[in-house]
Design a protein around this motif. Sequence first.
Motif, short mmCIF file in Angstrom:
data_model
loop_
_atom_site.label_atom_id
_atom_site.label_comp_id
_atom_site.label_asym_id
_atom_site.label_seq_id
_atom_site.Cartn_x
_atom_site.Cartn_y
_atom_site.Cartn_z
N PHE A 265 4.66 0.24 -51.89
CA PHE A 265 3.95 -0.65 -50.99
C PHE A 265 3.53 -1.94 -51.69
CE2 PHE A 265 0.24 -2.21 -48.67
CZ PHE A 265 0.72 -2.21 -47.36
N GLN A 266 2.96 -1.81 -52.89
CA GLN A 266 2.51 -3.00 -53.63
C GLN A 266 3.69 -3.90 -53.98
OE1 GLN A 266 0.30 -1.33 -56.94
NE2 GLN A 266 -1.64 -1.86 -55.97
N THR A 267 4.80 -3.29 -54.40
CA THR A 267 5.98 -4.08 -54.72
C THR A 267 6.49 -4.81 -53.50
OG1 THR A 267 6.58 -2.44 -56.41
CG2 THR A 267 8.30 -4.00 -55.73
N GLY A 268 6.36 -4.17 -52.35
CA GLY A 268 6.87 -4.77 -51.13
C GLY A 268 5.95 -5.76 -50.45
N SER A 275 8.91 -11.72 -45.07
CA SER A 275 10.02 -11.28 -44.21
C SER A 275 9.57 -10.69 -42.88
CB SER A 275 10.87 -10.24 -44.95
OG SER A 275 11.53 -10.84 -46.05
N LEU A 276 8.51 -9.88 -42.88
CA LEU A 276 8.06 -9.25 -41.64
C LEU A 276 7.14 -10.16 -40.83
CD1 LEU A 276 7.41 -5.55 -42.71
CD2 LEU A 276 9.53 -6.65 -42.00
N TYR A 328 1.39 1.42 -40.06
CA TYR A 328 1.17 0.18 -39.33
C TYR A 328 2.01 -0.96 -39.89
CZ TYR A 328 -1.27 -4.25 -38.41
OH TYR A 328 -1.57 -5.56 -38.10
N THR A 329 2.12 -1.03 -41.22
CA THR A 329 2.91 -2.08 -41.86
C THR A 329 4.37 -2.02 -41.41
OG1 THR A 329 1.46 -2.06 -43.79
CG2 THR A 329 3.63 -3.06 -44.08
N ALA A 330 4.89 -0.80 -41.23
CA ALA A 330 6.29 -0.65 -40.80
C ALA A 330 6.53 -1.26 -39.43
CB ALA A 330 6.67 0.82 -40.80
N LEU A 331 5.46 -1.43 -38.66
CA LEU A 331 5.59 -1.98 -37.30
C LEU A 331 5.25 -3.46 -37.21
CD1 LEU A 331 3.82 0.94 -35.37
CD2 LEU A 331 6.27 0.64 -35.75
N MET A 332 4.77 -4.05 -38.28
CA MET A 332 4.32 -5.44 -38.23
C MET A 332 5.46 -6.39 -37.90
SD MET A 332 1.34 -6.02 -41.14
CE MET A 332 2.51 -6.15 -42.47
N GLY A 333 5.10 -7.48 -37.26
CA GLY A 333 6.08 -8.48 -36.91
C GLY A 333 5.90 -8.96 -35.48
N PRO A 334 6.85 -9.73 -34.96
CA PRO A 334 6.73 -10.29 -33.61
C PRO A 334 6.59 -9.24 -32.52
CG PRO A 334 8.51 -11.35 -34.84
CD PRO A 334 8.06 -10.18 -35.66
N GLY A 335 7.11 -8.05 -32.76
CA GLY A 335 7.08 -7.01 -31.75
C GLY A 335 5.68 -6.58 -31.35
N LEU A 336 4.68 -6.79 -32.21
CA LEU A 336 3.32 -6.38 -31.89
C LEU A 336 2.62 -7.37 -30.95
CD1 LEU A 336 1.94 -5.02 -35.30
CD2 LEU A 336 2.84 -3.74 -33.35
N GLY A 337 3.19 -8.56 -30.82
CA GLY A 337 2.61 -9.54 -29.92
C GLY A 337 1.27 -10.07 -30.38
N GLY A 413 17.15 -8.47 -41.42
CA GLY A 413 15.98 -8.84 -40.64
C GLY A 413 14.73 -8.06 -41.01
N GLY A 414 14.63 -7.62 -42.25
CA GLY A 414 13.44 -6.91 -42.71
C GLY A 414 13.47 -5.42 -42.46
N THR A 415 14.61 -4.88 -41.99
CA THR A 415 14.71 -3.45 -41.72
C THR A 415 14.40 -2.61 -42.96
OG1 THR A 415 16.38 -3.80 -40.00
CG2 THR A 415 16.24 -1.59 -40.95
#
Length: 453
Positions: A265-268, A275-276, A328-337, A413-415
């Motif tokens: 997680f820290q590395t990412g 990216s996200l 939660y981090t795995a879901l972050m991005g535009p999709g959360l609105g 795309g950050g997958t």
Amino acid sequence: MQSLSKGKIWLLAVGQLGWAMLSGLISNWLVYFYQPDETAQAAGQILFIPQGRALFGVFTIIGAITALGRVFDAVTDPWIASLSDRCRSGLGRRIPFLKWASLPLAFSTVMVFCAPVGHMSGINVVWLSVFTMCYYLAITAYCTPFNALIPELGHDQKERLNISTAISLTFIVGTALAYAAPVIWGLMEPSLGRVPAMRVTFGMLAVIAFFCMQVPVFAIREKDYVNSRPTEGTAFSSLIKTFRNKEFRIFVGSDIFYWIGLTMFQTGLPFFVTSLLGLPESMSTVFFVAMTALSLAFYIPVNLMTVRFGKRNMVLAAFLIFAACFGYTALMGPGLGISPVVQGFILVVAAAFPMAVFGILPQAMVADISESDSRKTGENREGMFYAARTFAFKLGQSVSMLLFTALATLGGGGTGYRVVAGTSCALALTGGLILLFYNEKKINDVIGSGESI
């Protein structure tokens, strides 16, 4: 034996501030420097080593080097611990190691980022490999004896918790300073260029770290506070005796999964931000510093809650919260609105409490286990207990670097970064499940009564 005053505790903790800065530079920026994403490359980051899955079509070069470094680090931990436990220096068993390891640690940290060829080259791979090994040997030579001072200088559970709290604070501050590196190199980048600015930044922080690591050497006369005899036997025999402690084995098993997940997680984190969330890399500094500042607000509550609920239960709660943060981090991005900045600060707020818990309590738990074992066996193997812990979690960290650098390249795309965060979530849950079997009451009974486990 004298008790360590509050002032001396903080002078000891300054040493942790120093090595935490150097550790933070490696853990936070090594992969970012040598396996940059498109955003960093667009900003002028040079590719020094082959990219992608260059080894067996599975592992990246940087992943393999860092993993090998962690394995090397783990193997040398028991050796350094044994040397420290058996040391007969007039300065004590631990302080001489702190004195002589500081400069090699600071120097090798900077050299890791100073690949000599200004383009992709096998020479850079060799350079990186050599100085990565030097770094890990040096940090082991400093950290293992440093950690062994916790149960020796803390004469009861309260003193050990106070020391753990202080060094946790300085560890967080040191790591935050390492995370602030983009702010510093960003100021110099227009005039020096990206890579030189990064190297100058790392050099400046390493100089500060060196002087911090020397503070305990001159501030603490070890033999005024510690009355322990050098141990006998080989590093291997001492390591075997240490792992015979059942509660320690359970603790270490849980700790391995924590460190695999946390290191991934820290590395990412810089990649999650760029990216996200699509934010500039400097925002990773803002988020981490904010998380650090907020976690400090939990230090007093964590200490008070620990008295009531116990160390194990507090760490279990932290595992669950961290797992939720990673998911939660795995879901972050535009999709959360939600605004990317708001998403980032939600993570900051949620992760602050478990960050405080894991900063304070695991070190205190090892100190308690070490104290209980000493009362049972009559042997002072504090150094080996901390070395055995780091032996295990560094093996875990080596796995994490292989996993991160491999998983991060999945899809587009950050997958890959989402997969990394999701995997960290699963690892945190596994670590918490293992810790359910840790019997804290047995440890406390031995410390309180002197009876055998």
